[in-house]
Design a protein around this motif. Structure first.
Motif, mmCIF file in Angstrom:
data_model
loop_
_atom_site.group_PDB
_atom_site.id
_atom_site.type_symbol
_atom_site.label_atom_id
_atom_site.label_comp_id
_atom_site.label_asym_id
_atom_site.label_seq_id
_atom_site.Cartn_x
_atom_site.Cartn_y
_atom_site.Cartn_z
ATOM 1 N N ALA A 367 9.171 -4.159 -10.180
ATOM 2 C CA ALA A 367 7.976 -3.469 -10.679
ATOM 3 C C ALA A 367 6.712 -4.217 -10.268
ATOM 4 O O ALA A 367 5.706 -3.595 -9.884
ATOM 5 N N GLU A 368 6.775 -5.558 -10.325
ATOM 6 C CA GLU A 368 5.616 -6.348 -9.895
ATOM 7 C C GLU A 368 5.353 -6.160 -8.404
ATOM 8 O O GLU A 368 4.194 -6.127 -7.963
ATOM 9 N N GLN A 369 6.424 -6.004 -7.623
ATOM 10 C CA GLN A 369 6.247 -5.771 -6.192
ATOM 11 C C GLN A 369 5.571 -4.420 -5.935
ATOM 12 O O GLN A 369 4.704 -4.308 -5.068
ATOM 13 N N LEU A 370 5.972 -3.413 -6.695
ATOM 14 C CA LEU A 370 5.320 -2.103 -6.545
ATOM 15 C C LEU A 370 3.842 -2.186 -6.919
ATOM 16 O O LEU A 370 2.983 -1.588 -6.260
ATOM 17 N N LEU A 371 3.553 -2.892 -7.984
ATOM 18 C CA LEU A 371 2.160 -3.052 -8.392
ATOM 19 C C LEU A 371 1.355 -3.748 -7.313
ATOM 20 O O LEU A 371 0.203 -3.390 -7.045
ATOM 21 N N GLY A 372 1.977 -4.730 -6.658
ATOM 22 C CA GLY A 372 1.299 -5.408 -5.558
ATOM 23 C C GLY A 372 1.026 -4.474 -4.394
ATOM 24 O O GLY A 372 -0.035 -4.555 -3.752
ATOM 25 N N LEU A 373 1.960 -3.576 -4.118
ATOM 26 C CA LEU A 373 1.751 -2.598 -3.041
ATOM 27 C C LEU A 373 0.593 -1.656 -3.380
ATOM 28 O O LEU A 373 -0.202 -1.284 -2.508
ATOM 29 N N ILE A 374 0.515 -1.259 -4.652
ATOM 30 C CA ILE A 374 -0.589 -0.382 -5.070
ATOM 31 C C ILE A 374 -1.925 -1.085 -4.899
ATOM 32 O O ILE A 374 -2.904 -0.488 -4.412
ATOM 33 N N GLU A 375 -1.974 -2.357 -5.268
ATOM 34 C CA GLU A 375 -3.217 -3.113 -5.104
ATOM 35 C C GLU A 375 -3.577 -3.266 -3.630
ATOM 36 O O GLU A 375 -4.755 -3.221 -3.260
ATOM 37 N N SER A 376 -2.576 -3.451 -2.788
ATOM 38 C CA SER A 376 -2.825 -3.540 -1.340
ATOM 39 C C SER A 376 -3.397 -2.230 -0.817
ATOM 40 O O SER A 376 -4.278 -2.228 0.051
ATOM 41 N N ASP A 377 -2.909 -1.122 -1.344
ATOM 42 C CA ASP A 377 -3.429 0.178 -0.921
ATOM 43 C C ASP A 377 -4.876 0.352 -1.375
ATOM 44 O O ASP A 377 -5.724 0.829 -0.620
ATOM 45 N N LYS A 378 -5.159 -0.059 -2.616
ATOM 46 C CA LYS A 378 -6.526 0.064 -3.128
ATOM 47 C C LYS A 378 -7.508 -0.792 -2.342
ATOM 48 O O LYS A 378 -8.697 -0.450 -2.233
ATOM 49 N N ALA A 379 -7.017 -1.909 -1.782
ATOM 50 C CA ALA A 379 -7.903 -2.794 -1.021
ATOM 51 C C ALA A 379 -8.465 -2.107 0.214
ATOM 52 O O ALA A 379 -9.496 -2.526 0.754
#
Length: 717
Positions: A367-379
């Protein structure tokens, strides 16, 4: 945008001085032009023949209307991006990348974004873009791992575990579509999923920590509970009946199965009557009797009672063949804690995954990895939004000057080579085509305002059979006549794309179309009035005759009962009673005859060359007022009120004078060089010979009299 004083040029168009756009500098200097000199101050973003997506981008406050300050903001923005403002006047659908001013910071960013778009579209070496390409965001972002929208999809996940978790989340809490057209999740969906997992796990943990109380039958507690629930109401009913029988022995027969109820179904196939049998008591009722579990059970409930015995009774009370009411209450108490626990159930959305999978997810870092991917997309949000800005740039490059021309000056409306953005198509009716057709967005406002436009308007309901689309248009008739135009007539409307609609007139606003039509209008009105009165009189007489005949038929006796009494003698005609009436009629006819004789004598007393002038004068007396009124109305035809009713805010008159009006409505005309066969087999035949001789004799006699009257012919000296 320049801040120095700008020198403007104006032209007189439609009775108003309107600004000219001779170069791109005129566009950039629009903020210096007094708003009182703009033709429009506001226009809607819908119902116009211009890309509505472009208008929505210009409409910064999203109120559905474009105002002056929003147009000026659009001009200022694009003026800072492109090299040459003259390019805007081309209204080119193809945007060359060379038009971007790379000396500005935003220009550099948009150039990089434009090249990124071309790369994503598979055209990295191209040097131009179109609106069709920049607006296809699904194609632009297709296959990209990140696109700045804060949504991750399967393409964003690099491992099988993350892809599986993503699929589980979308299964349980749903998904959202990203810019690339794929389904995925954002932070909100991930949070909802994790909250549900934690709630579901904690709920099960409570049962695990209080297993003896909450799960009295261990893993099969739910199965046992369902068996208990299946018979609970019926067993409660049985023991209550037994207590009533104990209270009143005589009521036992009533509480038991009544023979009459069995007789009602005895003649039927009882296997089809299990629902009715199930309504009978569970077992034979007796005061204080236990519930037998192995025999004497209602056939419809045998299987349910057997499940209760094998799953619960045997475990609690041993191999018993019956249970008392006290034992039943003890059995029911075993499920109280379980029922309370079930009522507290949480995290149902993830129940489909099972407790093991839920806890596996919670104990991992997926789940933390998915959250990191979402943050990467928002960047990448800014970069992705810059790609969207390229679409705005290409649209402004193509459409902004079109809007300016139709907002500031109405240039396209008064130009014979263009159509205004509010002109929605062409209506064909009564051998003419009407080019001034406008979609109606608010019929109530039209009813209030358009009568003062001094234009002849027809409102039509238009239906497309191919798309089932229905629209209402108002068409201005500015040429021809109006004799055959009535509500209910059919026509055909073609929109700007060539799509055909079946049109029907639903309303007409009458005003003069031409002075020629106004000249004949009094005579047409008199003719229609006379025709109406004659038809009315003829209809009344026809009805009267029909009524008299039917009344006489209905009053004829079926059988003569007695000889009729002799009819009374007719009253002799008394001339004296009608002397006054005859005298009045005679005086009226005499006065009319005298007046006609005076007019005829006066006319005959004129010199011959004055006679045509007298006839012309008479015609002018009759038609003159209508022609004068038509002349002034035709000069004051104003489109502004119609546009105002459609949501515009028109700042100047939009006059449609007679010459311009004639160009907006085309009358049927034969092509040049067309050959005409005048031999019409259905044309009226010639007059009979006697009529021709009579008319020639009459005209010859009148001519001979006039020649004699004025002394050109003398019969005697």
């Amino acid at each position: 945008m320049t801040s120095t004083h700008h020198e403007w040029s104006f032209s007189s168009v439609g009775g108003v001085k309107r600004v000219n756009f001779d170069s791109g500098k005129d566009i950039l200097a629009l903020e210096q032009l007094d708003q009182k000199l703009w033709t429009a101050l506001s226009c809607p973003t819908f119902g116009l023949e211009i890309d509505s997506a472009t208008l929505e981008l210009i409409d910064e406050d999203n109120d559905g209307h474009i105002k002056v300050i929003e147009i000026l903001a659009a001009i200022k923005w694009i003026g800072s991006i492109i090299n040459n403002p003259n390019d805007l006047m081309k209204q080119d659908a193809v945007f060359p990348l060379s038009a971007i001013n790379e000396n500005s910071t935003e220009g550099k960013i948009l150039m990089a974004s434009a090249k990124n778009i071309l790369k994503n579209l598979g055209r990295p070496d191209a040097t131009s873009l179109t609106v069709e390409e920049t607006s296809d965001r699904v194609k632009i972002f297709k296959g990209t791992a990140f696109n700045g929208d804060g949504i991750i999809t399967e393409d964003s996940c690099s491992t099988a575990e993350l892809k599986k978790l993503l699929a589980d989340i979308m299964l349980c809490v749903g998904s959202i579509t990203d810019r690339g057209g794929k389904e995925g999740i954002d932070t909100d969906y991930l949070t909802q999923f994790l909250d549900a997992c934690n709630a579901y796990s904690d709920w099960h943990k409570k049962a695990e920590e209080n297993k003896q109380t909450i799960l009295p039958f261990n893993e099969i507690t739910e199965q046992c509970y369902q068996a208990y629930i299946a018979v609970k109401a019926k067993v409660d009913d049985y023991f209550l009946r037994c207590r009533l029988a104990a209270f009143d022995v005589e009521s036992t027969a009533v509480l038991n199965l009544q023979t009459a109820r069995v007789e009602l179904i005895s003649s039927k196939d009882l296997t089809t009557c299990m629902e009715e049998i199930g309504m009978f008591p569970l077992s034979k009722i007796e005061g204080g009797k236990e519930l037998m579990l192995t025999s004497g059970i209602n056939p419809a409930w045998e299987n349910a009672v057997t499940a209760l015995r094998t799953l619960i009774v045997d475990k609690l009370f041993g191999n018993k063949k019956s249970i008392s009411e006290t034992e039943w209450e003890l059995l029911a108490g075993k499920f109280q804690a379980y029922e309370s626990w079930k009522a507290e159930k949480a995290g149902e959305r993830v129940e489909v995954l099972g407790l093991e999978r839920v806890r596996q997810i919670l104990n991992s870092n997926f789940a933390e990895q998915l959250l990191g991917l979402i943050e990467s997309d928002k960047a990448l949000e800014t970069e992705a939004n810059n790609i969207i800005l390229v679409d705005k740039l290409v649209r402004y490059y193509r459409d902004l000057f079109t809007l300016i021309k139709n907002f500031v000056t109405f240039y396209d409306f008064y130009s014979p080579d263009y159509s205004a953005i509010f002109q929605s198509g062409t209506l064909y009716i009564d051998q003419r085509s009407c080019d001034l057709c406008i979609k109606v967005s608010d019929m109530t406002r039209h009813d209030m305002m358009v009568s003062l436009s001094n234009m002849f308007l027809i409102y039509c309901k238009c239906v497309s059979k191919s798309t089932s689309e229905t629209i209402t248009i108002v068409a201005a008739l500015t040429n021809g006549d109006i004799d055959n135009l009535i509500v209910g007539r059919n026509a055909v409307f073609y929109d700007r794309k060539g799509a055909a609609y079946d049109a029907t007139i639903i309303k007409i606003i009458e005003n003069p179309i031409s002075i020629r039509q106004a000249f004949w209008s009094p005579y047409r009105k008199v003719s229609r009035f006379i025709e109406k009165q004659v038809n009315k009189f003829a209809s009344e007489q026809d009805n009267k005759v029909l009524t008299d005949v039917t009344d006489k038929i209905e009053t004829v006796p079926a059988k003569i009962e007695a000889p009729a009494a002799p009819a009374a003698a007719p009253v002799p005609f008394d001339v004296g009673k009608f002397v006054g009436i005859f005298a009045a009629i005679g005086l009226a006819l005499g006065a009319i005859g005298t007046a006609l004789a005076s007019v005829l004598a006066g006319f005959m007393g004129l010199v011959w060359w004055k006679m045509p002038l007298a006839i012309i004068g008479l015609l002018l007396i009759i038609s003159g007022p209508a022609m004068i009124m038509a002349y002034f109305k035709l000069r004051q035809r104003n489109l502004a009120l119609i546009l105002d009713a459609n949501g515009w805010a028109i700042n100047a008159k939009v006059i449609i004078n007679i010459p311009f009006g004639n160009t907006l409505t085309q009358i049927a005309d034969l092509p040049k060089g067309a050959k005409i066969n005048t031999n019409d087999p259905f044309s009226p035949k010639g007059r009979p010979l006697w009529q021709v001789v009579f008319l020639v004799s009459l005209l010859a006699g009148a001519a001979f009299y006039l020649l004699w009257y004025y002394g050109f012919i003398k019969f005697w000296q």
